[in-house]
Design a protein around this motif. Structure first.
Motif, PDB file in Angstrom:
ATOM      1  N   ASP A  33      33.977  36.592  41.816  1.00 47.21           N
ATOM      2  CA  ASP A  33      35.395  36.568  41.471  1.00 47.21           C
ATOM      3  C   ASP A  33      35.604  37.237  40.120  1.00 47.21           C
ATOM      4  O   ASP A  33      34.843  37.006  39.179  1.00 47.21           O
ATOM      5  CB  ASP A  33      35.847  35.104  41.410  1.00 47.21           C
ATOM      6  CG  ASP A  33      37.353  34.941  41.354  1.00 47.21           C
ATOM      7  OD1 ASP A  33      38.032  35.799  40.756  1.00 47.21           O
ATOM      8  OD2 ASP A  33      37.852  33.934  41.891  1.00 47.21           O
ATOM      9  N   ALA A  34      36.660  38.058  40.000  1.00 44.28           N
ATOM     10  CA  ALA A  34      36.962  38.730  38.739  1.00 44.28           C
ATOM     11  C   ALA A  34      37.244  37.750  37.607  1.00 44.28           C
ATOM     12  O   ALA A  34      37.083  38.090  36.430  1.00 44.28           O
ATOM     13  CB  ALA A  34      38.159  39.667  38.911  1.00 44.28           C
ATOM     14  N   ALA A  35      37.664  36.540  37.951  1.00 38.58           N
ATOM     15  CA  ALA A  35      37.952  35.537  36.924  1.00 38.58           C
ATOM     16  C   ALA A  35      36.734  34.713  36.541  1.00 38.58           C
ATOM     17  O   ALA A  35      36.802  33.867  35.652  1.00 38.58           O
ATOM     18  CB  ALA A  35      39.067  34.603  37.401  1.00 38.58           C
ATOM     19  N   ARG A  36      35.583  34.966  37.216  1.00 32.40           N
ATOM     20  CA  ARG A  36      34.334  34.261  36.897  1.00 32.40           C
ATOM     21  C   ARG A  36      33.186  35.254  37.037  1.00 32.40           C
ATOM     22  O   ARG A  36      32.478  35.256  38.049  1.00 32.40           O
ATOM     23  CB  ARG A  36      34.131  33.038  37.810  1.00 32.40           C
ATOM     24  CG  ARG A  36      35.132  31.930  37.564  1.00 32.40           C
ATOM     25  CD  ARG A  36      34.782  30.663  38.352  1.00 32.40           C
ATOM     26  NE  ARG A  36      34.923  30.868  39.785  1.00 32.40           N
ATOM     27  CZ  ARG A  36      36.081  30.723  40.435  1.00 32.40           C
ATOM     28  NH1 ARG A  36      37.181  30.402  39.787  1.00 32.40           N
ATOM     29  NH2 ARG A  36      36.127  30.916  41.756  1.00 32.40           N
ATOM     30  N   LEU A  37      33.004  36.101  36.049  1.00 31.64           N
ATOM     31  CA  LEU A  37      32.017  37.176  36.137  1.00 31.64           C
ATOM     32  C   LEU A  37      30.607  36.634  35.891  1.00 31.64           C
ATOM     33  O   LEU A  37      30.364  35.991  34.865  1.00 31.64           O
ATOM     34  CB  LEU A  37      32.339  38.271  35.105  1.00 31.64           C
ATOM     35  CG  LEU A  37      33.713  38.949  35.244  1.00 31.64           C
ATOM     36  CD1 LEU A  37      33.929  39.942  34.115  1.00 31.64           C
ATOM     37  CD2 LEU A  37      33.838  39.639  36.604  1.00 31.64           C
ATOM     38  N   PRO A  38      29.669  36.907  36.785  1.00 31.67           N
ATOM     39  CA  PRO A  38      28.299  36.396  36.639  1.00 31.67           C
ATOM     40  C   PRO A  38      27.445  37.304  35.753  1.00 31.67           C
ATOM     41  O   PRO A  38      26.365  37.749  36.129  1.00 31.67           O
ATOM     42  CB  PRO A  38      27.798  36.388  38.091  1.00 31.67           C
ATOM     43  CG  PRO A  38      28.503  37.549  38.717  1.00 31.67           C
ATOM     44  CD  PRO A  38      29.866  37.611  38.068  1.00 31.67           C
ATOM     45  N   LEU A  39      27.939  37.568  34.553  1.00 32.35           N
ATOM     46  CA  LEU A  39      27.285  38.479  33.618  1.00 32.35           C
ATOM     47  C   LEU A  39      27.263  37.849  32.227  1.00 32.35           C
ATOM     48  O   LEU A  39      28.138  37.034  31.897  1.00 32.35           O
ATOM     49  CB  LEU A  39      28.022  39.828  33.569  1.00 32.35           C
ATOM     50  CG  LEU A  39      28.044  40.624  34.889  1.00 32.35           C
ATOM     51  CD1 LEU A  39      29.101  41.716  34.818  1.00 32.35           C
ATOM     52  CD2 LEU A  39      26.671  41.215  35.185  1.00 32.35           C
ATOM     53  N   GLY A  40      26.309  38.263  31.427  1.00 35.35           N
ATOM     54  CA  GLY A  40      26.177  37.711  30.086  1.00 35.35           C
ATOM     55  C   GLY A  40      27.213  38.248  29.112  1.00 35.35           C
ATOM     56  O   GLY A  40      27.831  39.297  29.344  1.00 35.35           O
ATOM     57  N   LEU A  70      36.695  39.739  31.357  1.00 31.75           N
ATOM     58  CA  LEU A  70      36.314  41.133  31.153  1.00 31.75           C
ATOM     59  C   LEU A  70      35.960  41.379  29.689  1.00 31.75           C
ATOM     60  O   LEU A  70      34.944  42.019  29.383  1.00 31.75           O
ATOM     61  CB  LEU A  70      37.447  42.056  31.597  1.00 31.75           C
ATOM     62  CG  LEU A  70      37.178  43.553  31.498  1.00 31.75           C
ATOM     63  CD1 LEU A  70      36.021  43.962  32.398  1.00 31.75           C
ATOM     64  CD2 LEU A  70      38.436  44.348  31.849  1.00 31.75           C
ATOM     65  N   ALA A  71      36.775  40.842  28.799  1.00 33.93           N
ATOM     66  CA  ALA A  71      36.503  40.998  27.364  1.00 33.93           C
ATOM     67  C   ALA A  71      35.194  40.315  26.983  1.00 33.93           C
ATOM     68  O   ALA A  71      34.430  40.823  26.145  1.00 33.93           O
ATOM     69  CB  ALA A  71      37.658  40.427  26.551  1.00 33.93           C
ATOM     70  N   ARG A  72      34.922  39.188  27.594  1.00 37.50           N
ATOM     71  CA  ARG A  72      33.693  38.454  27.263  1.00 37.50           C
ATOM     72  C   ARG A  72      32.443  39.272  27.553  1.00 37.50           C
ATOM     73  O   ARG A  72      31.495  39.293  26.761  1.00 37.50           O
ATOM     74  CB  ARG A  72      33.652  37.143  28.057  1.00 37.50           C
ATOM     75  CG  ARG A  72      32.386  36.309  27.806  1.00 37.50           C
ATOM     76  CD  ARG A  72      32.329  35.068  28.688  1.00 37.50           C
ATOM     77  NE  ARG A  72      32.200  35.368  30.103  1.00 37.50           N
ATOM     78  CZ  ARG A  72      31.070  35.733  30.710  1.00 37.50           C
ATOM     79  NH1 ARG A  72      29.948  35.867  30.014  1.00 37.50           N
ATOM     80  NH2 ARG A  72      31.040  35.975  32.013  1.00 37.50           N
ATOM     81  N   VAL A  73      32.414  39.961  28.698  1.00 32.87           N
ATOM     82  CA  VAL A  73      31.181  40.654  29.099  1.00 32.87           C
ATOM     83  C   VAL A  73      31.045  42.035  28.473  1.00 32.87           C
ATOM     84  O   VAL A  73      29.962  42.618  28.487  1.00 32.87           O
ATOM     85  CB  VAL A  73      31.070  40.756  30.639  1.00 32.87           C
ATOM     86  CG1 VAL A  73      31.135  39.374  31.267  1.00 32.87           C
ATOM     87  CG2 VAL A  73      32.118  41.685  31.232  1.00 32.87           C
ATOM     88  N   LEU A  74      32.132  42.563  27.919  1.00 30.92           N
ATOM     89  CA  LEU A  74      32.071  43.885  27.291  1.00 30.92           C
ATOM     90  C   LEU A  74      31.549  43.794  25.861  1.00 30.92           C
ATOM     91  O   LEU A  74      31.831  42.843  25.137  1.00 30.92           O
ATOM     92  CB  LEU A  74      33.453  44.541  27.280  1.00 30.92           C
ATOM     93  CG  LEU A  74      33.947  45.135  28.599  1.00 30.92           C
ATOM     94  CD1 LEU A  74      35.397  45.557  28.472  1.00 30.92           C
ATOM     95  CD2 LEU A  74      33.085  46.326  29.016  1.00 30.92           C
ATOM     96  N   LYS A  75      30.823  44.806  25.449  1.00 29.85           N
ATOM     97  CA  LYS A  75      30.384  44.899  24.064  1.00 29.85           C
ATOM     98  C   LYS A  75      31.576  45.229  23.171  1.00 29.85           C
ATOM     99  O   LYS A  75      32.542  45.849  23.623  1.00 29.85           O
ATOM    100  CB  LYS A  75      29.304  45.982  23.926  1.00 29.85           C
ATOM    101  CG  LYS A  75      28.021  45.671  24.691  1.00 29.85           C
ATOM    102  CD  LYS A  75      27.032  46.825  24.617  1.00 29.85           C
ATOM    103  CE  LYS A  75      25.767  46.516  25.418  1.00 29.85           C
ATOM    104  NZ  LYS A  75      24.819  47.653  25.422  1.00 29.85           N
TER     105      LYS A  75
END
Length: 258
Positions: free
Chosen positions: A94-101, A127-132
């Motif tokens: 889900d785009a609202a729960r990204l399985p990424l660090g 999206l902001a969380r997973v982006l550098k």
């Protein structure tokens, strides 16, 4: 209700996966617009996230022009991921729960996905969380005036098509800013596409999975008279080129704040 809509999205887009590339010319045009911008603003060597990757068309189209890109595709529909996995890494999520660090991705793209997301602020925050920091994202989406003719005629006929409401341009821009993005470019454009009939419009939506996703949809029994009233109302809008259907395009290029 939100969970039910999420399941229906999964089912409809999953069922459309095998025919999607052949039929989704409108969607592929938007993906190519996103790619053109990505080629200009994203690093030549990068790990990119494609939110709502569908069949992996972005990765497929980009591979010859940016062979050093590693594209991670993410889609809610398992059927789409099954098609995409031959073109990129494909995550069913889900785009609202990204399985990424946190801060693990160099850039992101998304073409015609976020209009389906019920909680845009949460999805943009993810999206902001997973982006550098200072990474950029290119987002093409649809806004509230999309299919307003169909919505209006259905309302007039008291026909519950179950089309999801879409966000205003300003609401999406505000949600991006609140999530931690600076907006580099923001564009809104209305496009009117003509179809030979109401049935042709509905069929084109159904075949790519973009039919009704609401609590009560076209599959609910509402009787033929309401359908006839809706079609009659829409036919009154017919122009020389066919019946009009408006699409409100949103296009954002954003950068994550440090």
């Amino acid at each position: 209700v939100m969970q039910l809509r999420r399941v229906r999205l999964q089912q409809k887009f999953g069922a459309a996966a095998t025919e999607y590339d052949r039929l989704a010319q409108f969607q592929h045009l938007q993906t190519r617009r996103v790619l053109d911008s990505a080629l200009m603003v994203l690093p030549e060597t990068a790990t990119l996230l494609d939110v709502g990757c569908g069949t992996g068309y972005f990765a497929h189209t980009a591979k010859d022009r940016r062979p050093a890109w590693k594209v991670i595709g993410l889609d809610l529909a398992y059927g789409m991921c099954d098609m995409a996995k031959t073109r990129c890494v494909a995550l069913n999520a889900d785009a609202a729960r990204l399985p990424l660090g946190d801060a693990s991705i160099d850039g992101a793209v998304s073409s015609l996905c976020y209009q389906w997301v019920e909680n845009q602020p949460a999805a943009f925050a993810e999206l902001a969380r997973v982006l550098k920091p200072q990474s950029r994202a290119i987002i093409a989406s649809l806004g509230q005036h999309t299919l307003h003719e169909l919505r209006g005629c259905a309302m007039q006929a008291q026909l519950p098509l179950g089309l999801l409401s879409m966000q205003t341009f300003d609401a999406s821009a505000d949600a991006l800013r609140a999530a931690g993005f600076n907006i580099i470019l923001a564009n809104k454009q209305l496009e009117v596409v003509h179809y030979p009939s109401v049935a042709a419009l509905l069929d084109s939506m159904r075949r790519i999975g973009a039919g009704n996703h609401g609590e009560r949809g076209a599959g609910s029994f509402v009787g033929p008279k309401r359908w006839a009233r809706m079609i009659s109302a829409y036919e009154n809008l017919r122009e020389a080129r066919g019946i009009p259907a408006t699409w409100e395009h949103h296009f954002f290029v954003v950068s994550k704040r440090s």
